[in-house]
Design a protein around this motif. Structure first.
Motif, mmCIF file in Angstrom:
data_model
loop_
_atom_site.group_PDB
_atom_site.id
_atom_site.type_symbol
_atom_site.label_atom_id
_atom_site.label_comp_id
_atom_site.label_asym_id
_atom_site.label_seq_id
_atom_site.Cartn_x
_atom_site.Cartn_y
_atom_site.Cartn_z
ATOM 1 N N LEU B 79 0.841 -1.203 0.000
ATOM 2 C CA LEU B 79 0.000 0.000 0.000
ATOM 3 C C LEU B 79 0.884 1.263 0.000
ATOM 4 C CD1 LEU B 79 -2.638 0.162 2.864
ATOM 5 C CD2 LEU B 79 -1.252 2.104 2.356
ATOM 6 N N ALA B 82 2.840 1.451 -3.372
ATOM 7 C CA ALA B 82 1.978 1.854 -4.485
ATOM 8 C C ALA B 82 1.689 3.349 -4.415
ATOM 9 C CB ALA B 82 0.681 1.059 -4.457
ATOM 10 N N SER B 83 1.474 3.864 -3.199
ATOM 11 C CA SER B 83 1.134 5.292 -3.143
ATOM 12 C C SER B 83 2.367 6.157 -3.417
ATOM 13 C CB SER B 83 0.482 5.644 -1.809
ATOM 14 O OG SER B 83 1.236 5.142 -0.755
ATOM 15 N N THR B 86 2.759 7.320 -6.955
ATOM 16 C CA THR B 86 1.868 8.322 -7.557
ATOM 17 C C THR B 86 2.325 9.748 -7.251
ATOM 18 O OG1 THR B 86 0.400 8.353 -5.637
ATOM 19 C CG2 THR B 86 -0.140 6.808 -7.395
ATOM 20 N N LEU B 94 5.842 8.514 -20.030
ATOM 21 C CA LEU B 94 6.622 9.455 -20.848
ATOM 22 C C LEU B 94 7.153 8.703 -22.066
ATOM 23 C CD1 LEU B 94 8.607 10.895 -17.832
ATOM 24 C CD2 LEU B 94 6.681 11.970 -18.946
ATOM 25 N N ASN B 96 8.009 9.493 -24.990
ATOM 26 C CA ASN B 96 9.011 10.047 -25.904
ATOM 27 C C ASN B 96 10.435 9.901 -25.396
ATOM 28 O OD1 ASN B 96 7.146 10.785 -27.772
ATOM 29 N ND2 ASN B 96 6.853 12.821 -26.899
ATOM 30 N N GLU B 109 14.298 18.580 -14.238
ATOM 31 C CA GLU B 109 13.760 19.823 -14.783
ATOM 32 C C GLU B 109 12.324 20.059 -14.346
ATOM 33 O OE1 GLU B 109 14.435 19.278 -18.906
ATOM 34 O OE2 GLU B 109 16.564 19.775 -18.713
ATOM 35 N N THR B 110 11.537 18.970 -14.276
ATOM 36 C CA THR B 110 10.122 19.147 -13.971
ATOM 37 C C THR B 110 9.866 19.303 -12.474
ATOM 38 O OG1 THR B 110 9.815 17.628 -15.785
ATOM 39 C CG2 THR B 110 7.842 18.283 -14.604
ATOM 40 N N TYR B 111 10.568 18.507 -11.664
ATOM 41 C CA TYR B 111 10.236 18.508 -10.236
ATOM 42 C C TYR B 111 11.373 18.983 -9.343
ATOM 43 C CZ TYR B 111 6.603 15.455 -12.114
ATOM 44 O OH TYR B 111 5.587 14.937 -12.846
ATOM 45 N N TYR B 127 6.300 0.414 -10.183
ATOM 46 C CA TYR B 127 5.472 -0.776 -10.377
ATOM 47 C C TYR B 127 6.171 -1.865 -11.172
ATOM 48 C CZ TYR B 127 2.405 2.815 -8.773
ATOM 49 O OH TYR B 127 1.877 3.835 -8.034
ATOM 50 N N PHE B 132 8.746 -4.073 -5.646
ATOM 51 C CA PHE B 132 7.285 -4.022 -5.691
ATOM 52 C C PHE B 132 6.723 -5.350 -6.214
ATOM 53 C CE2 PHE B 132 3.099 -2.816 -7.268
ATOM 54 C CZ PHE B 132 2.622 -2.143 -6.158
#
Lengths: 420, 568
Positions: B79, B82-83, B86, B94, B96, B109-111, B127, B132
């Motif tokens: 549990l 899995a969380s 996310t 992604l 590409n 770059e994004t986060y 996953y 996992f």
């Protein structure tokens, strides 16, 4: 808007009013036992019956709202956040009626009704107009998957209500030992969270009623998939006075509010989700107005809220409450599994070509399932019945709410259309 | 720990037994705190398979996985894992990006730093990660072992139940009653049995002792649910069997036919259809935006029946299926499914129908069909013969300013024709750019002028689509407006997945919507002792007992029967 939809929204207002009336009657049933010249049992039975009948009438109006909106809108009203939350509230009422008919417990109504009222008010934050279906939703499984999943979650909500009563019931107001004080504090904290949600609703509706708005121009730089920097300029609208403005933005227009001429802060740069600045501002307002509300309540009561409610709960056994909570969850668990996992998989297989894709919503439905599995298994162990399992039922409902709302607002993914 | 597990009734119980298998007497007084607390009735107090005197290594593994505590920890870890997956998007979404560095850059770059750490920890592939998948496999193992460990002893215990139970067993149940019976004991028991039968209990009587039982099948619910989950997990694993699982994408413009790799099927898009909602159909906050109502690919599926593997020859195809594929409605044929994934608005020329014209008079000598893919090499137009000498689907210049094609897509097609016929000595060379835009026209004119200067043509002919625009429509040009992306899937494990899910669901319903209820009673010297047990809903059981007693002359409220309450 056609006649059906006008009728439908009137039925909705009626349902809301009846739920409020039912809640008041429940409050009288529970709190008025010791009023003068009253036989407590007879008083509770009488007002409990009035409250339950009012709740039934409210539910009938709610059903009327649902079906007339279905006819008027041309599709089942479970396709956006407004429609889903109103449906969830209706499902919780259904679950409440079922559990009430088994256990005939007035307290359950006194705690479920406010939950339903809060959820309906929350639904009304979102735009309520009927939106046409996007292709992915235009399918018979929209009727089946969403309704069964919501019904399962509704039973979890009733389980949560019973668990919350149980927690307040078992709180020991006199104890000074560490565990007792901790239990008291955490239970009070639960109530504070609920009041913050009420504070959020109050803030939204008060400023909406006053017609408040502010607007910002936000410039954001995105790195596209080719590695090129793309600058985009967006306009962000606020319905609450901006304590925090979006990151990297300028004021277009802003009504002053109580001496607030300019936003006080700017949202940090790492908050780069959709409308992150506005969400942060809303959270700040919710906490402020919730705490003000809580402070007022404390001022009036001059004691913790737990201590206000606790004395009214003494004529029910915690064991009974635990059984109601467990039973509600046990009824909801198979329905939830069917609706939120199996039906979801069947639909995903038809629409998205795979039955499971680790989409955030799917993952969180699984997390909910696993969490309640833990709850059900833990209850087999000694020492996990009673207060501990009540806490699990409360946390479980938080997981449910995060799956329903949090994922859409914070994470998005394939279910993002359900956001607005 | 060696215990004497022989009960006073003479029954020899296996190690680990909590309640005597025969008479139900609690075997460990010390572990039961005090004699008033309700009994631990899990699995009827029988020893589990894993409770052995002298465990070997295999027994230890077995006993590890047979523990519900371990199962709960495994579920909880899954549990949490899995969380965690996310928090940020997973790499699999992604499509590409390919290399690890690309992904690392993307997350940073994004986060920001958090994204970099997320990727470095491998949470961006939660996953598929070994830990996992490992957790899921361990849950599967635990499901099998936990169930086997309990279901067999429980089955044994429930199929040979003693009717007259030990007094301690009865008085320490969750629902109890003791009281004096004035009537003749056996007659009273018979009357109670009658009442219980009315409540659909199965009743066994042995003198003045009685056992009533109802809904025993619900005890098997959890195990059936677990069997379903095992089938489900095995079916998921079975997707790894070669040929059981296929997942690929095909992009088609309107009119295009493409082979589906790895199969002998071909798929063709006849037409792509996009419908938007009209403004009056939209809600106020949507007005003025494009909201898609429907997108579908009118598709045909062909099967190759001959010359399938010879690249020099055209394969012989037979149409096997036809379907308008849209979201929620895939094309299906013998386990092969084609799903509408997405689309791209993208003008692509398919063919044009140019005329060979006299430049001076504008008179047409005739016209011909010119395909953008695999154009024919020769054409007969009026008295003239046209030979295609060069074709650049995506015309451009290389570093040395020589003409070249940038891709095989006809984004800017250029044709070089050689015309021969009456009045022409040898061949004349002309270029033709069919795209109806200004730059194509410029290219065509300047190239033809260059050829003329070099003496390759006389400028007598022009290639052109005659009357291209008529009443606002394009004539003589065939083009595709949309490219459709179809997801081709084979998933032979699906039936087993649904079977697993269905079994699991049946188990859940059995276990949660019925409750196993048992009532034991015995009368010793006019003293009635009654005990009752259920695994769920003791409220309902108390109501059953109270009403039975009420009908046999003993007035008692359901609440008074609750043993847990009496303790407090």
């Amino acid at each position: 808007m056609n006649d059906w939809l006008i009728f439908s929204s009137n039925a909705f207002i009626t349902a809301f009013a009846l739920y409020c009336a039912s809640f008041i009657a429940y409050a009288i049933a529970v709190a008025g036992k010791r009023w003068s010249n009253r036989e407590p049992a007879a008083h509770t039975a009488r007002w409990g019956r009035i409250a339950f009948i009012t709740a039934l009438l409210g539910w009938a109006a709610h059903l009327t709202f649902f079906f007339t909106r279905w006819i008027g809108g041309g599709h089942i009203p479970t396709s956006n956040m407004y429609e889903f939350m109103t449906f969830l509230a209706m499902a919780i009422m259904f679950a409440f009626i079922v559990v009430y008919l088994i256990y005939r417990n007035t307290l359950l109504g006194a705690f479920t009704l406010p939950l339903v009222i809060i959820i309906i008010a929350y639904a009304s934050v979102f735009p309520s107009q009927v939106q046409p279906l996007i292709p992915a939703l235009n399918y018979v499984w929209l009727k089946i998957h969403v309704t069964t999943a919501a019904l399962g979650e509704a039973f979890f909500a009733v389980g949560f209500a019973a668990a919350l009563i149980q927690l307040i019931r078992v709180v020991d107001l006199t104890t000074t030992d560490k565990a007792g004080v901790r239990a008291r504090r955490w239970t009070e904290f639960c109530l504070v969270i609920i009041i913050i949600i009420i504070g959020f609703l109050a803030a939204v509706f008060i400023f909406r009623g006053a017609g408040y708005h502010a607007e910002f121009r936000q410039e954001s730089v995105l790195i596209d998939q080719q590695g090129q920097a793309q600058t985009s300029v967006k306009e962000v609208k606020y319905g609450l006075p901006p304590i925090v403005k979006p990151y990297n933005s300028d004021v277009i227009s802003m009504q002053p509010f109580m001496g607030l001429q300019q936003p006080l802060f700017e949202a940090p740069s790492w908050m780069n989700g959709v409308n992150a600045g506005r969400k942060l501002n809303t959270v700040i307002w919710s906490v402020i107005s919730g705490l003000v509300l809580y402070g007022l309540m404390r001022l009036i009561a001059r004691k913790p809220l737990v201590a206000v409610i606790h004395p009214h709960l003494t004529d029910i056994d915690p064991d009974d409450l635990e059984e109601i909570s467990y039973r509600a969850i046990a009824i909801g668990f198979p329905i939830f599994t069917l609706g939120a996992l199996i039906f979801a998989m069947i639909w995903a297989e038809i629409a998205w070509s795979r039955f499971w894709g680790w989409d955030p919503k799917e993952v969180w439905a699984l997390v909910t399932f696993l969490f309640y599995s833990v709850y059900l298994h833990l209850r087999l162990s000694r020492g996990w019945q009673g207060t501990r399992s009540a806490w699990l039922a409360v946390i479980g409902f938080l997981v449910v709410m995060f799956t329903l709302i949090g994922v859409n607002l914070v994470i998005a993914g394939l279910h993002s259309y359900a956001g607005v | 720990m060696i215990e004497n597990s022989k009960c006073e009734c003479g029954h020899q119980n296996p190690v680990g037994t909590v309640l005597c298998e025969s008479c139900g007497k609690p075997l460990f007084e010390d572990s039961q705190n005090d004699a008033d607390t309700p009994l631990e009735m899990r699995y009827d107090g029988v020893a589990r398979r894993s409770q052995k005197e002298d465990p070997a290594i295999i027994d230890r593994i077995w006993s590890f996985f047979s523990s519900v505590k371990i199962a709960i920890i495994l579920i909880f870890l899954t549990l949490v894992g899995a969380s965690l997956g996310t928090i940020f998007v997973q790499e699999s979404t992604l499509i590409n990006l390919k290399t690890t560095e690309e992904f690392a850059d993307y997350y940073e770059e994004t986060y920001g730093t958090a994204g970099l750490i997320y990727h470095a920890l491998g949470l961006s592939r939660t996953y598929e990660s070994w830990w996992f998948v490992g957790l899921l496999v361990m849950i599967g193992t635990s499901l099998v072992i936990c169930s086997l460990d309990r279901v067999l002893p429980l089955y044994r215990a429930l199929s040979k139940q003693q009717i007259r139970k030990h007094l301690q067993f009865i008085t320490r149940q969750q629902v109890v009653y003791t009281g004096r019976i004035e009537q003749e004991p056996e007659a009273w028991v018979a009357a109670a049995a009658q009442q219980l039968k009315r409540k659909r209990y199965r009743v066994w009587q042995e003198g003045s002792a009685l056992l009533a039982e109802k809904n025993r099948f619900s005890r098997w619910g959890p195990y059936i649910n677990h069997i379903g989950l095992i089938v489900f997990l095995l079916a998921v694993l079975a997707r790894g069997i070669p040929g059981w699982h296929m997942d690929q994408y095909v992009s088609l413009y309107e009119g295009e036919r493409e082979p589906i790799p790895g199969t002998n099927y071909y798929v063709q898009s006849d037409k792509f259809n996009l419908q938007l909602y009209k403004d009056e159909e939209l809600a106020d906050n949507q007005k003025g935006t494009n909201v898609v109502k429907l997108y579908e690919t009118k598709a045909k599926l062909f099967e190759c029946i001959d010359v399938c593997d010879d690249p020099t020859k055209e394969p012989v195809l037979r149409q096997v299926q036809q379907h308008a594929i849209h979201v929620n409605s895939p094309l299906q044929y013998k386990g092969l499914k084609l799903y509408q994934n997405s689309y791209r608005q993208h003008i692509r020329l398919i063919s044009v129908h140019p005329s060979l014209m006299d430049t001076a008079t504008g008179k047409s000598f005739g016209s011909f069909d010119l395909m953008m893919d695999n154009p024919k090499l020769t054409y007969d137009v009026g008295p003239y013969k046209i030979r295609l000498s060069d074709y650049y689907p995506d015309f451009g210049f290389d570093d040395q300013k020589r003409p070249m094609t940038k891709s095989r897509e006809p984004n800017n097609p250029a044709f070089i024709f050689r015309v021969s016929g009456p009045g022409i000595t040898g061949e004349e060379v002309y270029s033709y750019f069919p795209l109806p835009n200004a730059s194509s026209k410029d290219f065509q004119e300047s190239l033809n002028a260059a050829f003329k200067e070099a003496g390759a043509n006389t400028g007598r002919f022009t290639f052109k689509v005659a009357n291209m625009f008529q009443q606002g429509k394009m004539e003589g040009v065939k083009y595709s407006e949309f490219s459709t992306f179809l997801n081709v899937r084979v998933d032979r494990a699906m039936p087993y997945i649904w079977v697993g899910a269905a079994i699991s669901m049946i188990g859940l319903i059995m276990g949660f919507y019925w409750q196993h209820r048992r009532i034991w009673l015995r009368i010793d010297d006019g003293m009635l002792s009654l005990g009752a047990h259920t695994n769920k809903n003791s409220y309902g059981l108390r109501a059953d007992v109270a009403s039975t007693l009420g009908k046999t002359g003993i007035t008692v409220t359901p609440k008074e029967l609750d043993n847990r309450r009496n303790v407090r």
